[in-house]
Design a protein around this motif. Structure first.
Motif, PDB file in Angstrom:
ATOM      1  N   GLU A  28     -16.336 -89.940  12.014  1.00 55.95           N
ATOM      2  CA  GLU A  28     -14.918 -89.849  12.383  1.00 55.95           C
ATOM      3  C   GLU A  28     -14.535 -88.396  12.619  1.00 55.95           C
ATOM      4  O   GLU A  28     -14.928 -87.503  11.882  1.00 55.95           O
ATOM      5  N   GLY A  29     -13.763 -88.174  13.669  1.00 53.15           N
ATOM      6  CA  GLY A  29     -13.318 -86.827  14.005  1.00 53.15           C
ATOM      7  C   GLY A  29     -14.327 -86.028  14.796  1.00 53.15           C
ATOM      8  O   GLY A  29     -14.109 -84.855  15.067  1.00 53.15           O
ATOM      9  N   THR A  30     -15.439 -86.647  15.151  1.00 53.63           N
ATOM     10  CA  THR A  30     -16.453 -85.978  15.977  1.00 53.63           C
ATOM     11  C   THR A  30     -16.552 -86.715  17.308  1.00 53.63           C
ATOM     12  O   THR A  30     -15.959 -87.771  17.493  1.00 53.63           O
ATOM     13  N   GLU A  31     -17.328 -86.160  18.189  1.00 53.92           N
ATOM     14  CA  GLU A  31     -17.572 -86.818  19.476  1.00 53.92           C
ATOM     15  C   GLU A  31     -18.766 -87.756  19.411  1.00 53.92           C
ATOM     16  O   GLU A  31     -19.086 -88.435  20.380  1.00 53.92           O
ATOM     17  N   ALA A  32     -19.426 -87.794  18.271  1.00 54.04           N
ATOM     18  CA  ALA A  32     -20.642 -88.595  18.129  1.00 54.04           C
ATOM     19  C   ALA A  32     -20.318 -90.065  17.917  1.00 54.04           C
ATOM     20  O   ALA A  32     -19.265 -90.423  17.410  1.00 54.04           O
ATOM     21  N   SER A  33     -21.273 -90.917  18.290  1.00 52.68           N
ATOM     22  CA  SER A  33     -21.115 -92.351  18.088  1.00 52.68           C
ATOM     23  C   SER A  33     -22.428 -92.927  17.564  1.00 52.68           C
ATOM     24  O   SER A  33     -23.494 -92.342  17.711  1.00 52.68           O
ATOM     25  N   TYR A  34     -22.306 -94.081  16.938  1.00 55.98           N
ATOM     26  CA  TYR A  34     -23.458 -94.779  16.368  1.00 55.98           C
ATOM     27  C   TYR A  34     -24.038 -95.717  17.422  1.00 55.98           C
ATOM     28  O   TYR A  34     -23.317 -96.397  18.138  1.00 55.98           O
ATOM     29  N   LEU A  35     -25.363 -95.776  17.478  1.00 58.84           N
ATOM     30  CA  LEU A  35     -26.036 -96.654  18.424  1.00 58.84           C
ATOM     31  C   LEU A  35     -27.156 -97.394  17.707  1.00 58.84           C
ATOM     32  O   LEU A  35     -27.988 -96.789  17.024  1.00 58.84           O
ATOM     33  N   HIS A  36     -27.144 -98.702  17.820  1.00 61.90           N
ATOM     34  CA  HIS A  36     -28.209 -99.525  17.246  1.00 61.90           C
ATOM     35  C   HIS A  36     -29.165 -99.893  18.374  1.00 61.90           C
ATOM     36  O   HIS A  36     -28.799-100.614  19.293  1.00 61.90           O
ATOM     37  N   LEU A  37     -30.378 -99.382  18.302  1.00 58.51           N
ATOM     38  CA  LEU A  37     -31.414 -99.719  19.280  1.00 58.51           C
ATOM     39  C   LEU A  37     -32.204-100.898  18.724  1.00 58.51           C
ATOM     40  O   LEU A  37     -32.870-100.772  17.700  1.00 58.51           O
ATOM     41  N   ASP A  38     -32.124-102.019  19.379  1.00 65.02           N
ATOM     42  CA  ASP A  38     -32.718-103.258  18.894  1.00 65.02           C
ATOM     43  C   ASP A  38     -33.979-103.581  19.688  1.00 65.02           C
ATOM     44  O   ASP A  38     -33.902-103.998  20.843  1.00 65.02           O
ATOM     45  N   PRO A  39     -35.174-103.405  19.075  1.00 62.51           N
ATOM     46  CA  PRO A  39     -36.397-103.730  19.808  1.00 62.51           C
ATOM     47  C   PRO A  39     -36.513-105.224  20.122  1.00 62.51           C
ATOM     48  O   PRO A  39     -37.232-105.606  21.044  1.00 62.51           O
ATOM     49  N   GLY A  40     -35.796-106.053  19.379  1.00 61.73           N
ATOM     50  CA  GLY A  40     -35.788-107.485  19.678  1.00 61.73           C
ATOM     51  C   GLY A  40     -35.183-107.768  21.034  1.00 61.73           C
ATOM     52  O   GLY A  40     -35.562-108.724  21.713  1.00 61.73           O
ATOM     53  N   SER A  41     -34.240-106.936  21.457  1.00 61.35           N
ATOM     54  CA  SER A  41     -33.648-107.079  22.793  1.00 61.35           C
ATOM     55  C   SER A  41     -34.539-106.458  23.858  1.00 61.35           C
ATOM     56  O   SER A  41     -34.739-107.031  24.918  1.00 61.35           O
ATOM     57  N   ARG A  42     -35.067-105.277  23.546  1.00 62.85           N
ATOM     58  CA  ARG A  42     -35.897-104.550  24.513  1.00 62.85           C
ATOM     59  C   ARG A  42     -37.245-105.235  24.732  1.00 62.85           C
ATOM     60  O   ARG A  42     -37.781-105.238  25.827  1.00 62.85           O
ATOM     61  N   PHE A  43     -37.783-105.806  23.670  1.00 63.07           N
ATOM     62  CA  PHE A  43     -39.111-106.420  23.732  1.00 63.07           C
ATOM     63  C   PHE A  43     -39.032-107.896  23.362  1.00 63.07           C
ATOM     64  O   PHE A  43     -39.762-108.369  22.488  1.00 63.07           O
ATOM     65  N   LYS A  44     -38.179-108.641  24.044  1.00 65.70           N
ATOM     66  CA  LYS A  44     -38.007-110.071  23.747  1.00 65.70           C
ATOM     67  C   LYS A  44     -39.316-110.839  23.892  1.00 65.70           C
ATOM     68  O   LYS A  44     -39.603-111.749  23.122  1.00 65.70           O
ATOM     69  N   TYR A  45     -40.103-110.476  24.878  1.00 62.14           N
ATOM     70  CA  TYR A  45     -41.342-111.197  25.158  1.00 62.14           C
ATOM     71  C   TYR A  45     -42.348-111.098  24.015  1.00 62.14           C
ATOM     72  O   TYR A  45     -43.259-111.904  23.927  1.00 62.14           O
ATOM     73  N   SER A  46     -42.173-110.113  23.101  1.00 67.98           N
ATOM     74  CA  SER A  46     -43.085-109.987  21.953  1.00 67.98           C
ATOM     75  C   SER A  46     -42.328-110.093  20.625  1.00 67.98           C
ATOM     76  O   SER A  46     -42.817-109.631  19.600  1.00 67.98           O
ATOM     77  N   GLU A  47     -41.149-110.696  20.683  1.00 62.17           N
ATOM     78  CA  GLU A  47     -40.299-110.898  19.503  1.00 62.17           C
ATOM     79  C   GLU A  47     -39.990-109.590  18.793  1.00 62.17           C
ATOM     80  O   GLU A  47     -39.907-109.521  17.573  1.00 62.17           O
ATOM     81  N   GLY A  48     -39.837-108.513  19.570  1.00 65.89           N
ATOM     82  CA  GLY A  48     -39.480-107.209  19.010  1.00 65.89           C
ATOM     83  C   GLY A  48     -40.639-106.405  18.485  1.00 65.89           C
ATOM     84  O   GLY A  48     -40.456-105.293  18.013  1.00 65.89           O
ATOM     85  N   ARG A  49     -41.829-106.933  18.554  1.00 70.04           N
ATOM     86  CA  ARG A  49     -43.002-106.209  18.059  1.00 70.04           C
ATOM     87  C   ARG A  49     -43.478-105.204  19.100  1.00 70.04           C
ATOM     88  O   ARG A  49     -43.605-105.525  20.269  1.00 70.04           O
ATOM     89  N   VAL A  50     -43.786-104.016  18.646  1.00 74.60           N
ATOM     90  CA  VAL A  50     -44.306-102.962  19.511  1.00 74.60           C
ATOM     91  C   VAL A  50     -45.776-102.802  19.165  1.00 74.60           C
ATOM     92  O   VAL A  50     -46.117-102.327  18.082  1.00 74.60           O
TER      93      VAL A  50
END
Length: 114
Positions: A28-50
Motif C-alpha cells: 500500500e502506498g507504493t506503485e508495486a502490485s502483487y502478481l500470482h503466476l500460476d503454472p497450472g494455467s501456463r502449463f495446463k497440458y502437464s497439469e502445471g508440472r514443469v
C-alpha cells in the motif's frame, strides 16, 4: 543502485489469499502490485508440472517479469514437511536462477538445501 519494484509475486498453482492480502497490505502506498503466476494455467497440458527444458525456459521467462519473488508453502495438506522442504526449495532455486531477489516465508524449509 536503486531500482523501483513494480511487480512482487509468487509462482505456484495454489491461490494463497492470505499471502495475497498480506503482500498487498505491505505494498500500500507504493506503485508495486502483487502478481500470482500460476503454472497450472501456463502449463495446463502437464497439469502445471514443469519437467522439460522447454518448460523451464518458459518458467524462467515468466519469473523474469517480476521484480521481487516470494516463496511460501501453500496448499499442501497431506505431506506438509515434504512440500515445505522440496517445493519451496524448488521455487527459490528457480527464482535465484534468473537473478530474482526473493523473500522466503518463515516456515518454509526449502532454503536449507540451497
Amino acid at each position: 543502485i536503486h531500482e523501483t519494484v513494480h511487480r512482487v509475486g509468487t509462482h505456484t498453482v495454489h491461490h494463497d489469499e492470505g499471502l495475497r492480502e498480506l503482500v498487498n497490505k505491505a505494498l500500500e502506498g507504493t506503485e508495486a502490485s502483487y502478481l500470482h503466476l500460476d503454472p497450472g494455467s501456463r502449463f495446463k497440458y502437464s497439469e502445471g508440472r514443469v519437467s522439460s527444458p522447454q518448460q523451464t525456459d518458459l518458467l524462467y521467462s515468466q519469473l523474469q517479469s517480476l521484480d521481487l519473488g516470494v516463496c511460501k508453502q501453500s496448499g499442501c495438506v497431506s505431506e506438509w514437511w515434504f512440500c515445505s522442504r522440496w517445493k519451496t526449495g524448488q521455487r527459490l532455486v528457480n527464482m535465484l536462477s534468473v537473478g530474482l531477489p526473493t523473500v522466503v516465508w518463515g516456515d518454509a524449509q526449502g532454503h536449507l538445501d540451497v
